[in-house]
Scaffold this motif. Structure first.
Motif, PDB file in Angstrom:
ATOM      1  N   TRP A 245       7.402   4.983   8.170  1.00  0.00           N
ATOM      2  CA  TRP A 245       6.558   3.789   8.107  1.00  0.00           C
ATOM      3  C   TRP A 245       7.307   2.641   7.432  1.00  0.00           C
ATOM      4  CZ3 TRP A 245       2.109   7.436   6.707  1.00  0.00           C
ATOM      5  CH2 TRP A 245       1.188   7.528   7.757  1.00  0.00           C
TER       6      TRP A 245
ATOM      7  N   SER B 272      -3.253   9.479  -3.772  1.00  0.00           N
ATOM      8  CA  SER B 272      -2.162   8.649  -3.259  1.00  0.00           C
ATOM      9  C   SER B 272      -2.291   8.354  -1.770  1.00  0.00           C
ATOM     10  CB  SER B 272      -0.815   9.343  -3.506  1.00  0.00           C
ATOM     11  OG  SER B 272      -0.681  10.483  -2.680  1.00  0.00           O
TER      12      SER B 272
ATOM     13  N   ALA C  28       0.836  -1.207   0.000  1.00  0.00           N
ATOM     14  CA  ALA C  28       0.000   0.000   0.000  1.00  0.00           C
ATOM     15  C   ALA C  28       0.868   1.253   0.000  1.00  0.00           C
ATOM     16  CB  ALA C  28      -0.928  -0.003   1.211  1.00  0.00           C
ATOM     17  N   LEU C  29       1.939   1.209   0.769  1.00  0.00           N
ATOM     18  CA  LEU C  29       2.845   2.353   0.827  1.00  0.00           C
ATOM     19  C   LEU C  29       3.515   2.569  -0.526  1.00  0.00           C
ATOM     20  CD1 LEU C  29       4.058   4.484   2.687  1.00  0.00           C
ATOM     21  CD2 LEU C  29       5.841   2.850   3.301  1.00  0.00           C
TER      22      LEU C  29
ATOM     23  N   TYR D  35      11.379   0.431  -2.955  1.00  0.00           N
ATOM     24  CA  TYR D  35      10.969   1.822  -2.757  1.00  0.00           C
ATOM     25  C   TYR D  35      11.620   2.724  -3.808  1.00  0.00           C
ATOM     26  CZ  TYR D  35      10.484   6.318  -0.285  1.00  0.00           C
ATOM     27  OH  TYR D  35      10.220   7.622   0.053  1.00  0.00           O
TER      28      TYR D  35
ATOM     29  N   VAL E  83      -1.987   1.624   6.618  1.00  0.00           N
ATOM     30  CA  VAL E  83      -0.780   1.690   7.430  1.00  0.00           C
ATOM     31  C   VAL E  83      -1.125   2.170   8.834  1.00  0.00           C
ATOM     32  CG1 VAL E  83       1.517   2.708   7.655  1.00  0.00           C
ATOM     33  CG2 VAL E  83       0.613   2.182   5.393  1.00  0.00           C
TER      34      VAL E  83
ATOM     35  N   ILE F 289      -2.489   4.486   1.570  1.00  0.00           N
ATOM     36  CA  ILE F 289      -1.549   4.584   2.685  1.00  0.00           C
ATOM     37  C   ILE F 289      -2.284   4.780   4.010  1.00  0.00           C
ATOM     38  CG2 ILE F 289       0.340   5.935   3.684  1.00  0.00           C
ATOM     39  CD1 ILE F 289       1.234   6.585   0.838  1.00  0.00           C
TER      40      ILE F 289
ATOM     41  N   ALA G 248       6.448   8.860   5.207  1.00  0.00           N
ATOM     42  CA  ALA G 248       6.320   7.578   4.519  1.00  0.00           C
ATOM     43  C   ALA G 248       7.520   6.685   4.793  1.00  0.00           C
ATOM     44  CB  ALA G 248       6.155   7.806   3.016  1.00  0.00           C
TER      45      ALA G 248
ATOM     46  N   GLY H 210       1.021   4.028  -2.976  1.00  0.00           N
ATOM     47  CA  GLY H 210       0.843   5.442  -2.676  1.00  0.00           C
ATOM     48  C   GLY H 210       2.009   6.282  -3.146  1.00  0.00           C
TER      49      GLY H 210
END
Length: 417
Positions: A118, A171, A10-11, A135, A179, A175, A115, A14
């Motif tokens: 996290w 976005s 999900a991160l 990432y 999260v 997240i 972000a 986003g």
């Protein structure tokens, strides 16, 4: 790898949407600025404004998180950024755009810090390298994809700015809905630059110069394309090539980094970048030569940044890495502020192809200083170096610190065969 990504999907989704919006706005500034008749110097000041805000956000966001928490900071900064992107169409004045860019840069930096905290919390020592690599890929793909979206509208209207704002707003859905909050971000006080320069001179000077390069490529590349008369489609392809090369060159540079004297690799890589930039300068308006020069010169920038970070870590005690991370990000940020200003001045006085001349000169300074440092110190044995890990130049101190700690741990185990 699937199990690793399942915890942060999900991160990453986003982040792709955020980078789509932010990547659109970077190129849009140059396209719309050209339509509005802004000079290269004015657009350079606007570009530098983003990095002023970005640097401020990196230092101030952890304090905001400690006060109100990740979710509120993330949502608030996202809202301000989304509003800022739309506001560019309301007042087409350089001073107004500079203020908006400072705000957007601050928000974007804060979004990164939140972000990445996290992301760092979700990672373990065993999977941190894979998560950070995923990432980096998500960010790069977002920037490249953003260039394609710019071909769907007209920069003279508000539509593309509104589209960028919508992407940023959307976005936050995956997240914030998936999260969970984590402990407040803690960033160690930055090491004084004088001390950092004594402990890791090549890493410090090199990262400062790479800040010049990265901000010039990402912020002034579209200005260059506009001034030499490239079409919108050609400009967005040019910017996409600047970032696409990193996806291809990151692995071979990293592989070599763990198997040879990093100073030699830094000198060779930056020397090749000089040649690529001179090729872009000599290409004139030949589209395909320009695209090739962009792919190669932009492609070495991100791997070279990660390489300089790895070499800096080799020079530091593990206990110094947290403080050094903040200092290195600060050093990069100062360079990123200065790069567009100097490039804009050069383009104003010597023409648009000064863009390539400035990049070649800066890469040449990295080469020269790396060769000089080779005469001052002995090479660190390969078996005593930390492992290389790809880190984007826009990474927050938190990720730089986490990457350094992971690299040190992996380095103790030796390079992969």
């Amino acid at each position: 790898m699937i199990n690793v990504l399942s915890s942060v999907w999900a991160l990453l989704v986003g982040v792709v949407f955020i980078m789509l919006g932010n990547g659109m706005h970077f190129t849009l500034i140059a396209l719309r600025g050209g339509i509005e008749g802004f000079s290269a110097t004015e657009l350079a000041i606007v570009t530098s404004g983003y990095f002023v805000g970005f640097l401020a956000g990196a230092t101030q966001t952890p304090a905001l998180i400690r006060k109100v928490g990740h979710v509120r900071v993330f949502a608030a900064l996202g809202s301000f950024m989304s509003a800022g992107l739309i506001a560019f169409t309301l007042l087409a004045e350089p001073w107004a755009w500079t203020l908006l860019r400072i705000m957007v840069g601050f928000c974007m930096s804060g979004i990164y810090v939140t972000a990445e905290s996290w992301l760092n919390d979700a990672a373990t020592n065993e999977n941190r390298g894979k998560i950070l690599s995923a990432y980096m890929v998500a960010q790069t793909l977002g920037i490249i994809g953003a260039q394609g979206l710019l071909t769907l509208g007209d920069a003279a209207t508000a539509a593309l700015f509104i589209g960028a704002s919508i992407l940023v707003s959307v976005s936050f859905g995956p997240i914030l809905l998936t999260v969970t909050p984590v402990p407040a971000a803690e960033v160690t006080r930055s090491m004084p630059l004088q001390r950092l320069a004594r402990s890791a001179p090549l890493g410090t000077v090199g990262i400062f110069l790479l800040g010049n390069v990265y901000a010039t490529q990402s912020g002034m590349g579209a200005v260059f394309g506009t001034q030499i008369g490239l079409s919108t489609d050609q400009i967005v392809l040019f910017i996409a090539m600047l970032f696409a090369g990193a996806l291809v060159l990151q692995y071979p540079v990293g592989w070599l980094s763990d198997r040879m004297d990093r100073r030699i690799l830094i000198a060779v890589t930056s020397a090749l970048a000089v040649c690529f930039c001179l090729g872009g300068w000599a290409a004139g308006e030949n589209q395909w030569f320009l695209m090739g020069a962009a792919f190669l010169s932009g492609g070495v920038t991100t791997p070279l940044y990660a390489l300089l970070l790895a070499y800096a870590n080799d020079s530091l005690d593990p206990t110094e890495m947290p403080a050094a991370a903040g200092g290195l990000v600060l050093t990069f940020g100062i360079g990123a502020i200065l790069g567009p200003l100097l490039t804009g001045w050069a383009m104003e006085h010597f023409g648009p192809f000064a863009f390539w001349a400035y990049l070649a000169t800066t890469f040449g300074m990295v080469t020269t200083y790396a060769l000089y440092r080779m005469t001052r110190t002995e090479a660190t044995p390969v078996e005593e170096t930390d492992s290389y890990i790809g880190v984007l130049p826009t990474a927050s101190p938190m990720v730089v610190e986490a990457a350094g700690a992971w690299a040190a741990e992996q380095g103790e185990e030796g390079p992969a065969s």
